[in-house]
Design a protein around this motif. Structure first.
Motif, PDB file in Angstrom:
ATOM      1  N   THR A 217       0.305  -0.935   0.319  1.00  0.00           N
ATOM      2  CA  THR A 217       0.049  -0.275   0.113  1.00  0.00           C
ATOM      3  C   THR A 217       0.585   1.205   0.062  1.00  0.00           C
ATOM      4  N   LEU A 218       2.127   0.940   1.203  1.00  0.00           N
ATOM      5  CA  LEU A 218       2.880   2.362   0.724  1.00  0.00           C
ATOM      6  C   LEU A 218       3.456   2.761  -0.206  1.00  0.00           C
ATOM      7  N   GLN A 219       4.132   1.317  -1.320  1.00  0.00           N
ATOM      8  CA  GLN A 219       4.370   1.578  -2.760  1.00  0.00           C
ATOM      9  C   GLN A 219       3.422   1.920  -3.533  1.00  0.00           C
ATOM     10  N   ALA A 220       2.614   1.596  -3.638  1.00  0.00           N
ATOM     11  CA  ALA A 220       1.386   2.408  -4.279  1.00  0.00           C
ATOM     12  C   ALA A 220       0.936   3.405  -4.337  1.00  0.00           C
ATOM     13  N   LEU A 221       0.679   4.395  -2.796  1.00  0.00           N
ATOM     14  CA  LEU A 221       0.928   6.008  -2.191  1.00  0.00           C
ATOM     15  C   LEU A 221       2.512   6.314  -2.974  1.00  0.00           C
TER      16      LEU A 221
ATOM     17  N   PRO B 281       7.278   1.536  12.801  1.00  0.00           N
ATOM     18  CA  PRO B 281       7.504   2.367  11.789  1.00  0.00           C
ATOM     19  C   PRO B 281       7.422   1.161  10.335  1.00  0.00           C
ATOM     20  N   ILE B 282       6.951   1.287   9.209  1.00  0.00           N
ATOM     21  CA  ILE B 282       6.522   0.712   8.030  1.00  0.00           C
ATOM     22  C   ILE B 282       7.533   1.624   6.948  1.00  0.00           C
ATOM     23  N   ARG B 283       8.076   1.877   6.380  1.00  0.00           N
ATOM     24  CA  ARG B 283       8.987   2.091   5.640  1.00  0.00           C
ATOM     25  C   ARG B 283       9.185   2.436   3.812  1.00  0.00           C
ATOM     26  N   VAL B 284       9.028   2.993   2.948  1.00  0.00           N
ATOM     27  CA  VAL B 284       9.623   2.674   1.631  1.00  0.00           C
ATOM     28  C   VAL B 284      10.100   3.828   1.606  1.00  0.00           C
ATOM     29  N   PRO B 285      11.125   3.334   0.131  1.00  0.00           N
ATOM     30  CA  PRO B 285      12.041   4.753  -0.218  1.00  0.00           C
ATOM     31  C   PRO B 285      10.977   5.384  -1.340  1.00  0.00           C
ATOM     32  N   VAL B 286      10.881   6.044  -1.791  1.00  0.00           N
ATOM     33  CA  VAL B 286      10.000   7.309  -2.644  1.00  0.00           C
ATOM     34  C   VAL B 286      11.261   7.175  -3.542  1.00  0.00           C
ATOM     35  N   MET B 287      11.339   6.554  -5.042  1.00  0.00           N
ATOM     36  CA  MET B 287      12.814   6.635  -5.782  1.00  0.00           C
ATOM     37  C   MET B 287      12.149   7.318  -7.519  1.00  0.00           C
ATOM     38  N   ARG B 288      12.799   8.427  -7.461  1.00  0.00           N
ATOM     39  CA  ARG B 288      12.178   8.120  -8.971  1.00  0.00           C
ATOM     40  C   ARG B 288      14.403   8.790  -9.802  1.00  0.00           C
TER      41      ARG B 288
END
Length: 751
Positions: free
Chosen positions: A69-73, A161-168
């Protein structure tokens, strides 16, 4: 002389007999009951471990859903355009769809908290609470489930915490975090699948903090697990061990670490739950055994009174016989006691006669044993000397033939005949000495993972001269991969080569031989089949015994000593396999099947022979950085032919024939490698190596032994003396050149 043991009445002996007879049965029953209880306990332990594994899987599944869900967000266009206020609204909508989420955070790579769904846009935000998982995301750019930590907000509540990197474009822009409270894990740990209310289900984070617990969570959530728990769970991924719980109760702990989050799921059970079956079973078996032993002893005590009278009469009769009186016994209900009086006198006579025979037999056996020991010792000495004396003259012949071949002078049919028969003689010597080692149990294997095809290629190469000589057609059907075995490559090659040569010898010229291999009975079967003279039914059962051979023509054109198949069986069985022979009868061919266990973990390793060939090829293709080789052998022909061969291979060579010559040449020549014959006169090869080391110090060469002795003890002694390699005469030229080339590459590098 020690005093005689005190005598006891018959009834006590019968009681002891009854108890001694029944006691093993009682013990056996107790062991059976204990084993059954132990198996039951093991089953309970397996169920507890499965429950812990299920809990770990459920936790990992819950975390994976949140990560997705976090990766989709994280793919939101608002982040691409820098619209963080709009992204805050989007995060709030998503958070409401996730009951387990307390808040959503967006953090910049430098650790600044950009937004928090628990705070309105523009409000001051507290710092990031749990830095360890944030640092791991920055380092790995992978989703991370952090450990339990105290929040920085006004409530100071526990959360994880559940952490997801936001990559661009491959660059880390933000770290998106969902914060979960321990209460949200209640449904995960409170699974009803355990079926036992006495079990306590617990989740512990990677740092050893209790994050969720079914029993008394308010008291224990947020506390650190016991040191023994952390030590045992770090040692393995799953297991069961005995411990003391956090509230001081003796328990058994079953645990399973989830991957990739590295959280630990634990099932804690009171010890009495697992120990009760064993304890109850042993108490039951003990009481039952005591009752049975008491009943048996009482019955024996009562029955003994009837036997005592008859025994007393027999004793009186024996005493009368000893005095020379006529024995008298009243009729007894025990037949054996009635016959005892008649047997006493005959027994005395027979006993004295048997003692004389025994003494004579013992003396004969002792003489035979001494003769056998001496014969075995003499045979071992003879075989060792035989191998040495046969190998020494063969060594210069083999080396000289290789020198002629390299000079292009060994192309005539006569040279081919000499080479073929020389190989045959070497093989006969090796087979004879191998058979002697097997008889003494001294044949060792150097097993390694390899493909069976690598072995068959070498075996076909070894048998090819005989097959061509007899104009046979050889068909090979062995896959190049997919047939892994754990074996000694040289010994297994010897097995296949012996079978091929055996088929070639006993098949008329122009015959057909097949070599094939495939999976069979969970292992690998290798088959050698021919259309030759076949086997008689009476020969098949004895075929693999030493010195047993089939029918031979008067000229013995097939050759051999009759030990090849005996070696095949011994080597195959040493590899954990079996070999069988089959034939429809004389003139109908034969089939030999070798079954070997499959090595499931085997890799398609490069055969040692291929490695030696590559290294030997390097000796001729990389002539730079000339290596200096000193050859020391009192056999002048052997030394000169070996030196010439090494010179033709691109090495600088010096020769000596005794200790003093070796020392002089070593001081002048400064060799990189010294090939020393062990059997030198006056000072043997070990002494020569020691003196060279004393003279040259750190400039000493690499030593290799040249010897006609090939017992395992000789190999061990040369290794203990600092020799890098042990070469048995006649030399394997490829192996020798590979060794010398390996030293060159070590000392000088590649050209």
């Amino acid at each position: 002389m020690s005093p005689p043991a005190p005598s006891l009445p018959l009834r006590w002996h019968l009681v002891r007999l009854a108890v001694g007879t029944l006691l093993p049965a009682v013990v056996f029953a107790a062991v059976v009951v204990f084993q059954l209880a132990r198996l039951e306990r093991q089953d309970v332990e397996r169920r507890v471990v499965r429950s812990a594994r299920s809990l770990a899987t459920a936790f990992e599944r819950e975390m994976s859903g949140s990560i997705r869900t976090l990766q989709a967000l994280a793919q939101s266009d608002h982040l691409d355009r820098g619209e963080l206020e709009s992204f805050l609204s989007e995060c709030e909508r998503v958070r409401r769809t996730q009951p387990a989420w307390k808040q959503v955070l967006l953090i910049s790579p430098d650790g600044r908290l950009l937004l928090n769904t628990s705070y309105p846009w523009g409000a001051p935000l507290p710092p990031v609470a749990e830095q360890e998982s944030f640092a791991r995301v920055l380092e790995t750019h992978q989703p991370i489930v952090g450990g339990l930590a105290v929040g920085k907000g006004p409530r100071r509540a526990f959360a994880l915490p559940i952490r997801v990197p936001v990559m661009r474009d491959g660059v880390l822009r933000y770290v998106l975090t969902a914060v979960i409270t321990p209460e949200s894990l209640t449904e995960v740990v409170a699974s009803p699948s355990s079926g036992n209310e006495e079990w306590t289900r617990t989740l512990v984070d990677p740092r050893g903090m209790v994050a969720a617990r079914t029993r008394d969570p308010v008291r224990f959530v947020g506390q650190r697990a016991t040191p023994s728990f952390q030590e045992n769970t770090r040692a393995s991924l799953e297991g069961v061990y005995s411990d003391v719980s956090m509230d001081g109760a003796p328990v058994y702990v079953a645990f399973s670490r989830s991957q990739p989050s590295d959280w630990t799921a634990a099932i804690v059970s009171p010890r009495r739950v697992l120990d009760a079956p064993v304890t109850g079973s042993m108490l039951t078996a003990g009481w039952l055994g005591l009752v049975l032993l008491s009943a048996s002893a009482g019955g024996a005590w009562l029955y003994s009174r009837r036997l005592e009278r008859s025994i007393t009469q027999a004793s009186n009769a024996a005493a009368a016989l000893a005095r020379g009186d006529r024995p008298h016994m009243e009729p007894s209900s025990v037949r054996e006691l009635a016959q005892l009086g008649e047997a006493l006198e005959r027994s005395g006579l027979l006993l004295r006669e048997r003692e004389r025979e025994r003494d004579a037999n013992l003396a004969t056996a002792e003489r035979a044993r001494a003769e056998a020991v001496e014969a075995t010792r003499a045979k071992d000495v003879f075989l060792a000397m035989l191998g040495h004396e046969l190998r020494n003259p063969l060594a210069p012949i083999v080396t000289s033939m290789e020198v002629l071949r390299r000079r292009g002078l060994a192309q005539t049919p006569e040279h081919e005949v000499i080479s073929r028969h020389l190989r045959h003689v070497v093989r006969l010597v090796d087979d004879l000495l191998d058979m002697a080692r097997l008889a003494r149990g001294q044949l060792s294997l150097r097993r390694e993972p390899l493909e069976l095809s690598a072995v068959t290629v070498r075996a076909v190469e070894a048998a090819a001269p005989l097959i061509r000589q007899r104009h046979h057609v050889l068909e090979t059907h062995v896959s190049s991969s997919g047939l892994p075995v754990l074996a000694d490559a040289d010994r297994l090659t010897q097995v296949v080569a012996n079978l091929l040569m055996n088929a070639a010898k006993y098949t008329p010229p122009g015959g057909r031989i097949q070599l094939r291999a495939g999976e069979q009975e969970g292992g690998i079967a290798l088959v050698v089949e021919d259309d030759g003279q076949g086997l008689s039914p009476e020969l098949v059962p004895r075929l693999f015994e030493p010195f047993v051979q089939g029918a031979r023509t008067i000229d013995r054109s097939e050759g051999g000593l009759g030990i090849g198949l005996a070696l095949v069986r011994s080597l195959v069985e040493a590899h954990g396999g079996r070999v069988e022979a089959h034939s429809e009868g004389p003139g109908l061919g034969s089939r030999f099947t070798v079954w070997l266990p499959r090595h499931t973990d085997a890799e398609a390793a490069l055969p040692q022979e291929t490695q030696r060939e590559r290294a030997a090829a390097g000796a001729t293709t990389n002539p730079g950085n000339l290596l200096r080789v000193l050859v020391v052998d009192d056999n002048v022909d052997a030394a000169e032919s070996l030196a010439e061969l090494l010179a033709l291979s691109g090495y600088e060579v010096a020769v000596a024939h005794d200790c003093q010559g070796a020392l002089n040449r070593a001081g002048e020549f400064r060799p990189d490698v010294a090939l020393l014959d062990i059997g030198l006169p006056e000072v043997d090869g070990y002494g020569v190596a020691e003196r060279i080391r004393e003279r040259l110090g750190e400039s000493s060469p690499v030593f290799a032994a040249l010897t006609g002795y090939s017992l395992d003890g000789d190999h061990a002694r040369s290794q203990a003396a600092g020799f890098r390699h042990h070469f048995v005469k006649p030399l394997d030229i490829k192996e020798l050149l590979a060794f010398v080339e390996s030293v060159r590459l070590t000392r000088h590098g590649t050209a």
